[in-house]
Design an enzyme around this catalytic site. Structure first.
Site, PDB file in Angstrom:
ATOM      1  CB  CYS B 170      -6.032 -28.809 -42.040  1.00 27.12           C
ATOM      2  SG  CYS B 170      -7.652 -28.067 -41.885  1.00 27.12           S
ATOM      3  CG  HIS B 171      -2.365 -29.563 -43.882  1.00 30.97           C
ATOM      4  ND1 HIS B 171      -2.986 -28.343 -43.879  1.00 30.97           N
ATOM      5  CD2 HIS B 171      -2.679 -30.141 -45.058  1.00 30.97           C
ATOM      6  CE1 HIS B 171      -3.635 -28.190 -45.023  1.00 30.97           C
ATOM      7  NE2 HIS B 171      -3.462 -29.266 -45.750  1.00 30.97           N
TER       8      HIS B 171
END
Lengths: 438, 206
Positions: B170-171
């Site tokens: 995701c990040h």
């Protein structure tokens, strides 16, 4: 809403009711003869359009709820049941799904209108704050509604957003488990989101009532930002603005219908047609488009805030991002108190106009970045790799500077252009081709 | 009661009559006497306090109902047979609706985890604090401490990130072979759930 002096109605039934509850007198006063500035442009349609969207969402929402069940085992299938089996279910769902987007479009334009023409300034501060509360309630409602189909984006969107609250020091985890009703997003979460998604629109109706009430106390602002002084400056609401609003609404609905009938999934995300799976995160989680600028602000704060070169941290990156995101909306509510310039309309404030248009541009670019993966590389400048995060950080800085630095500075320093005496004069200036509208 | 209700406020239900004027000798005596907390003030305070307690106790059930229910909590232990996890392999089990990563670490992975200088870590924990009794069995909750995504690295062929542990898509947070945060936005190490060895090959999580 008191009776006041009442003119009798010709229709005996209307007259009978009105003697006992002067509702027709009230409607005539507030929407019939209501004196309205005569120089509205089409930006003034969007309040009525937003109201139409609110009603549309409530009507389609209630009918969809008749065929839905908020249970993780069946929720996804129920949505497919609505799409395939329920009579006109596909239509109701596509109207509702795209309705959320078009409601936000209407409200964004409505907010921009208020910012550009200074509608937030005295005496309309409270009217403006009610508007920001409506916007916050809309965001909460839309977020919870997106969880209901129980697709992958529903589940992971809910997981990421509820986890934001875990950034709160000490009590974060307790709050998140309280929101979830468990130890992750699960059936209890879906159930309560459905209950609240059904409730909040009616809360919105309540705040809209206060918003409109406050509007009818102060009267509308107008493109010149000058208060009406004489009867020459106003027109009765009906038929002039009932007609103008209807025309604008028809144009808006036409575009909305193009999406509903010809590209119903263009604004959605294909991952949400995959059933929710708590064990697999989609490669790229994005919220709905109307949240993207705020999501970009959230991700822009990827550094701890503290004293440099020490281990002392005031708040961690995660909490910083959350504070920045919520702060970005709180600042909108505080606009009347940050901008004290006596002139309302950006027509007569060239510097404010430029700052505001740059602000709008930065919100658009933040939205674009919010939809891209974090840290997406853009280009090399020497040995420095420029990523989307850097752009987001720069624009977030401008977003906050606009409210906290530029508005207070311009309030004191900006010299406004010469203004017409009245709305009537402003209209005549435009007629003679000397209109200063950009 | 309105604050400009001079008579009752001042005289606190004493024996002054409403028609008595301030300048009246009797009233001054009365009001001088009533500057001290009166019976009525006491009743207002106690009634207000009781009202607040009552309101709080009525509201509490409506707030607390949102906390995890008894059956949700009852499901919060799970037992896992770890005999079948060969060295270098990992399994994912479901606990409290979340994935738990159980990795049977190789000697090299343990070595890597131990070699790290703890002072350089964001969330300072030595490898010894990350496992219970058996260093080769690492049990962590497979939820990224940033915003709750499931990191990759459990299955063969998945990206394990720069530190050979897990990588959150995701990040971009990267965890090492001890599940400690090494890179990216996540603030904390992967959480170690409370668990215990029931036997050599059976663990109970929760």
């Amino acid at each position: 809403m008191s009776a006041g002096p009442r003119t009798p109605f010709e229709n005996p039934v209307v007259e009978w009711v009105d003697q006992r509850l002067p509702i027709f007198t009230m409607i005539n006063k507030e929407y019939g003869v209501f004196p309205t500035p005569k120089n509205f442009n089409y930006f003034w349609n969007f309040g009525a359009i937003a109201m139409f969207m609110l009603v549309t969402m409530i009507v389609t929402g209630i009918t969809l709820a008749m065929h839905y069940a908020a249970d993780t085992t069946v929720a996804f299938d129920k949505v497919e049941h609505i799409m395939r089996d329920v009579n006109y279910g596909w239509l109701l769902r596509y109207i509702h799904m795209n309705g959320a987007s078009f409601f936000f479009i209407a409200v964004f334009v409505h907010i921009f209108r208020g910012m550009y023409y200074g509608s937030y300034k005295a005496p309309r501060e409270l009217l403006w704050i009610f508007g920001v509360i409506i916007f916050l309630l809309m965001m909460a409602t839309a977020f919870m509604g997106y969880v209901l189909p129980w697709g992958q984006m529903s589940f992971w969107g809910a997981t990421v957003i509820t986890n934001l609250f875990s950034a709160i020091p000490v009590v974060g985890t307790t709050i998140v488990e309280w929101l979830w009703g468990g130890f992750s997003v699960d059936n209890p979460t879906l159930n309560r989101f459905f209950a609240l998604h059904y409730l909040l629109p009616f809360v919105i109706v309540g705040v809209v009532f206060l918003h409109v009430w406050a509007l009818h106390v102060t009267g509308s602002n107008n493109p010149s930002g000058i208060e009406p002084k004489t009867e020459k400056d106003t027109l009765p609401f009906h038929p002039y603005y009932t007609m103008k609003d209807s025309f604008g609404l028809v144009v808006f609905i036409t575009i909305y219908a193009v999406f509903v009938f010809f590209m119903p999934n263009a604004l959605g995300h294909p991952d949400n047609y995959t059933p929710a799976n708590p064990m697999v995160t989609p490669a790229h989680i994005v919220p709905e488009w109307y949240f993207l600028p705020f999501y970009a602000i959230l991700r822009a704060i990827n550094f701890d805030v503290g004293i440099p070169f020490t281990d002392i941290v005031f708040f961690e990156a995660k909490l910083g991002g959350v504070l920045a995101m919520f702060g970005s909306i709180v600042l909108v509510a505080l606009m009347p108190f940050l901008d004290k310039h006596p002139v309302r309309s950006a027509r007569y404030r060239p510097k404010y106009r430029i700052a505001l248009l740059l602000f709008v541009l930065s919100v658009f670019v933040l939205g674009k970045i919010g939809g891209m993966p974090a840290d997406a590389p853009l280009m090399h400048i020497g040995s420095f790799l420029l990523t989307t995060t850097h752009i987001a950080q720069l624009l977030t800085l401008y977003y906050f500077a606009f409210f906290l630095v530029i508005l207070p500075y311009l309030s004191k320093r900006e010299k406004a252009l010469p203004m017409p005496e009245s709305i009537n004069d402003a209209v005549l200036q435009c007629k003679s081709g000397k209109c200063c509208e950009a | 009661m309105s604050s400009n209700d001079h008579h009752s406020h001042c005289c606190g239900g004493g024996n002054c009559s409403p028609s008595t004027e301030i300048k009246d000798q009797k009233t001054e005596e009365c009001c001088g006497h009533c500057d001290e907390p009166s019976r009525r003030d006491f009743l207002f305070m106690t009634a207000g306090a009781m009202g607040a307690v009552a309101a709080g106790s009525v509201v509490w059930p409506f707030i607390s109902q949102m906390n995890p229910a008894a059956d949700t909590k009852a499901l919060s232990t799970t037992e896992v047979d770890i005999a079948s996890i060969a060295e270098g392999q990992a399994v994912t089990v479901m606990w409290r609706g979340k994935p738990v990563f159980i990795r049977h670490r190789t000697a090299k992975e343990i070595e890597e985890a131990k070699a790290v200088d703890v002072a350089t870590l964001r969330d300072k924990q030595s490898d010894d604090q990350r496992f219970k009794t058996r260093p080769e069995i690492l049990v962590v909750i497979g939820v990224c401490t940033h915003l709750g995504c499931i990191p990759l690295g459990q299955k063969t062929g998945e990206v394990k990130g720069d530190y050979n542990g897990w990588f959150c898509p995701c990040h971009g947070s990267a965890y090492d072979t001890s599940g400690r945060i090494r890179k990216g936005p996540a603030p904390k190490n992967l959480e170690v759930p409370s668990y215990s060895f029931i036997s050599d090959t059976l663990i109970r999580i929760g």
